[in-house]
Motif scaffolding. Structure first.
Motif, mmCIF file in Angstrom:
data_model
loop_
_atom_site.group_PDB
_atom_site.id
_atom_site.type_symbol
_atom_site.label_atom_id
_atom_site.label_comp_id
_atom_site.label_asym_id
_atom_site.label_seq_id
_atom_site.Cartn_x
_atom_site.Cartn_y
_atom_site.Cartn_z
ATOM 1 N N VAL A 147 29.895 89.887 78.684
ATOM 2 C CA VAL A 147 31.168 89.155 78.783
ATOM 3 C C VAL A 147 31.293 88.017 77.782
ATOM 4 O O VAL A 147 32.377 87.457 77.615
ATOM 5 C CB VAL A 147 31.466 88.622 80.212
ATOM 6 C CG1 VAL A 147 31.657 89.762 81.191
ATOM 7 C CG2 VAL A 147 30.413 87.647 80.683
ATOM 8 N N SER A 148 30.185 87.663 77.118
ATOM 9 C CA SER A 148 30.318 86.569 76.153
ATOM 10 C C SER A 148 30.900 87.054 74.825
ATOM 11 O O SER A 148 31.158 86.249 73.939
ATOM 12 C CB SER A 148 28.965 85.903 75.920
ATOM 13 O OG SER A 148 28.116 86.830 75.281
ATOM 14 N N ASP A 149 31.119 88.357 74.708
ATOM 15 C CA ASP A 149 31.649 88.892 73.449
ATOM 16 C C ASP A 149 33.121 89.289 73.599
ATOM 17 O O ASP A 149 33.435 90.357 74.109
ATOM 18 C CB ASP A 149 30.793 90.118 73.055
ATOM 19 C CG ASP A 149 31.449 90.947 71.956
ATOM 20 O OD1 ASP A 149 32.262 90.385 71.185
ATOM 21 O OD2 ASP A 149 31.165 92.158 71.887
ATOM 22 N N PRO A 150 34.031 88.415 73.161
ATOM 23 C CA PRO A 150 35.457 88.694 73.375
ATOM 24 C C PRO A 150 35.930 89.983 72.706
ATOM 25 O O PRO A 150 36.776 90.694 73.249
ATOM 26 C CB PRO A 150 36.174 87.481 72.774
ATOM 27 C CG PRO A 150 35.166 86.715 72.030
ATOM 28 C CD PRO A 150 33.807 87.126 72.485
ATOM 29 N N GLU A 151 35.351 90.285 71.543
ATOM 30 C CA GLU A 151 35.834 91.491 70.852
ATOM 31 C C GLU A 151 35.524 92.757 71.641
ATOM 32 O O GLU A 151 36.346 93.663 71.739
ATOM 33 C CB GLU A 151 35.224 91.592 69.453
ATOM 34 C CG GLU A 151 35.903 90.648 68.481
ATOM 35 C CD GLU A 151 35.033 90.329 67.279
ATOM 36 O OE1 GLU A 151 34.107 91.121 66.983
ATOM 37 O OE2 GLU A 151 35.278 89.285 66.664
ATOM 38 N N GLY A 152 34.331 92.789 72.194
ATOM 39 C CA GLY A 152 33.953 93.954 72.994
ATOM 40 C C GLY A 152 34.870 94.102 74.199
ATOM 41 O O GLY A 152 35.387 95.188 74.488
ATOM 42 N N LEU A 153 35.087 92.993 74.889
ATOM 43 C CA LEU A 153 35.942 93.053 76.085
ATOM 44 C C LEU A 153 37.350 93.488 75.716
ATOM 45 O O LEU A 153 37.984 94.278 76.422
ATOM 46 C CB LEU A 153 36.009 91.691 76.785
ATOM 47 C CG LEU A 153 34.720 91.119 77.377
ATOM 48 C CD1 LEU A 153 35.036 89.931 78.269
ATOM 49 C CD2 LEU A 153 33.944 92.166 78.149
ATOM 50 N N LEU A 154 37.819 92.960 74.587
ATOM 51 C CA LEU A 154 39.170 93.308 74.158
ATOM 52 C C LEU A 154 39.267 94.807 73.852
ATOM 53 O O LEU A 154 40.249 95.459 74.205
ATOM 54 C CB LEU A 154 39.549 92.482 72.920
ATOM 55 C CG LEU A 154 41.002 92.629 72.481
ATOM 56 C CD1 LEU A 154 41.945 92.143 73.572
ATOM 57 C CD2 LEU A 154 41.252 91.852 71.192
ATOM 58 N N ALA A 155 38.234 95.327 73.224
ATOM 59 C CA ALA A 155 38.246 96.748 72.884
ATOM 60 C C ALA A 155 38.319 97.605 74.156
ATOM 61 O O ALA A 155 39.125 98.535 74.242
ATOM 62 C CB ALA A 155 37.005 97.100 72.069
#
Ligand code: TRP
Length: 464
Positions: A147-155
């Motif tokens: 969850v600390s990676d916004p890009e991953g979550l956004l994807a």
């Protein structure tokens, strides 16, 4: 005087199809992700007890009413409210209830899709064997890194929402009805297997007590509101989702029987989820108050240790993603139906337009787990606020309006005819929807803001 109206969007192919679709809407992240963590945050047993009461005396009558109004109006919730209000000589302003629902649905979808994205991501993590033999610290650190990676979550949010838009664009019948028929029972079976596994862990006794031994001392007024909010959220009530599904229901299907089936299935899944998750919480020293991350830690931990866990785990997250998906489509259906009816858009355009709006808003939820973690308002992150505002405020208010409209504004002839109930059964519905449900919703609101105690002391009664 039955109406001859039909829906321009089509009809379910059978009563069973409606039950499956409505159960598909009700059973979702709310049961498996939200129920355990909200119950954990609110102290367990007493919360669960109040939740069950809310489902029975508020949820069931309001669900019947939503289906009844939907089937009578046969249009999107906004237009259904407008049509029925006109027919009954009531103010056209009632259609704002439909609008409030559309707004609530849009807010819900925006965060629901982010969490739906988490379940997709976890299919691959579990599948890759990331959790094999993992410890409680291990699963926690995988989650925290995720969850600390916004890009991953956004994807993943984008993938989930795209899947939702595709199904919505295709319309009510094709694909969805059939998928739900097999996937829901499969999810149920896997959940039972999980409970079987959990029963053999050291934490089962403690979990059972935590969930079913009400300790009223642990319950705060906010917990009562949370239980009611969870009942609305889990049954998909208060924003027109069940109403719009009701508008596609054939004329002769029994509304009372279908409602009870749906509510029972939904509640059963939530309780099973609790029984699968809390034993692991206690056995592994995780915290019941872990919040929205709860199942993303406990379940991988269990899958990491049970025989065949990698396979089961992968399958479980696939089915959970499906359950989330069949819920998400019901959240945008009221918007989509309205765009088609009033703006003359195609379903495809309507689905994409609504989806894009929810996608953009979802970015706020994505960031609230990382970059905006410390930006809080009233002690809540962006996600926390949306979740609280929708489940605990907008949905109960929407449900209250539905109960008042169905119980007080609609004529007896109309409701009796549409529900197809006689004598005592009709009388019970009417008392529940006119008095019990609305009064309870108001009492819980007053209680949660502390006004109830003051009012009770004014009239000389002890506080609750
Ligand atoms: N009930 C679904 C769940 O438990 C979520 C959902 C679908 C919903 N439609 C809704 C919540 C309408 C509120 C309103 O996951």
């Amino acid at each position: 005087m039955p109406t001859k109206r039909t829906s321009i969007h089509g009809e379910w192919s059978s009563r069973l199809a409606f039950i499956l679709a409505a159960t598909g809407s009700a059973v979702g992240l709310g049961n498996i992700w939200r129920f355990p963590y909200i119950a954990g945050e609110n102290g367990g047993g007493a919360f669960v007890l109040i939740y069950l009461v809310c489902v029975a005396v508020i949820g069931v009558p309001i669900m019947m009413t939503e289906i009844m109004l939907g089937r009578r109006g046969r249009r999107s919730p906004i237009n259904t409210m407008l049509t029925l209000a006109g027919e009954e000589g009531r103010s056209p302003r009632w259609h704002y209830v439909g609008w409030a629902g559309v707004v609530a649905g849009f807010l819900i979808l925006s965060f629901y899709s982010v969490i739906g994205g988490w379940t997709l991501a976890y299919i691959f993590r579990v599948g890759a064997g990331v959790f094999t033999g993992a410890t409680a610290e291990g699963v926690t650190s995988v989650f925290d890194r995720f969850v600390s990676d916004p890009e991953g979550l956004l994807a993943w949010h984008t993938v989930f929402l795209t899947m939702t838009m595709i199904i919505t664009a295709r319309g009510v019948r094709s694909g969805l009805e059939r998928a739900v028929r097999y996937l829901m029972p499969a999810l149920f079976v896997l959940l039972v297997i999980m409970v079987g596994y959990a029963m053999n862990t050291a934490g089962f006794g403690q979990a059972f007590e935590f969930l079913f031994k009400p300790d009223l001392g642990k319950l705060k007024p906010q917990g009562v509101l949370a239980a009611m909010g969870q009942a609305f959220f889990s049954l998909s009530l208060g924003m027109g989702a069940i109403m719009v599904y009701g508008s596609y229901l054939q004329r002769h299907a029994s509304i009372a029987r279908t409602t009870i089936t749906i509510a029972a299935a939904d509640t059963g899944v939530a309780i099973l989820a609790g029984l699968a998750i809390f034993p692991l919480v206690f056995a592994s020293g995780l915290e019941p108050e872990a919040g929205s991350s709860l199942i993303f830690k406990t379940l991988p931990l269990a899958f990491g240790h049970m025989p065949g866990g990698r396979l089961f785990g992968t399958l479980f997250f696939v089915l959970l993603a499906f359950a989330a998906w069949t819920s998400a489509i019901s959240v945008i259906e009221p918007m989509v139906a309205w765009l088609v009816e009033n703006r003359g858009h195609s379903r495809v355009y309507a689905a994409v337009a609504s989806g894009l709006g929810a996608w953009a808003l979802g970015i706020g939820t994505v960031l609230s787990f990382n970059l905006w973690e410390d930006r809080t308002l009233l002690g809540q992150t962006f996600f926390g606020l949306l979740d609280y505002l929708t489940a605990n405020i907008l949905l109960p208010l929407g449900g209250l309006a539905v109960a008042v409209f169905g119980g007080w504004m609609l004529s007896r002839v109309a409701s009796r005819d549409e529900l197809g109930l006689q004598g005592r059964a009709y009388g019970t519905w009417r008392v529940l929807v006119r008095y019990v449900a609305p009064v309870l919703v108001v009492v819980v609101f007053l209680d949660s803001i502390g006004v109830l105690d003051t009012l009770l002391s004014w009239v000389g009664l002890p506080s609750l």
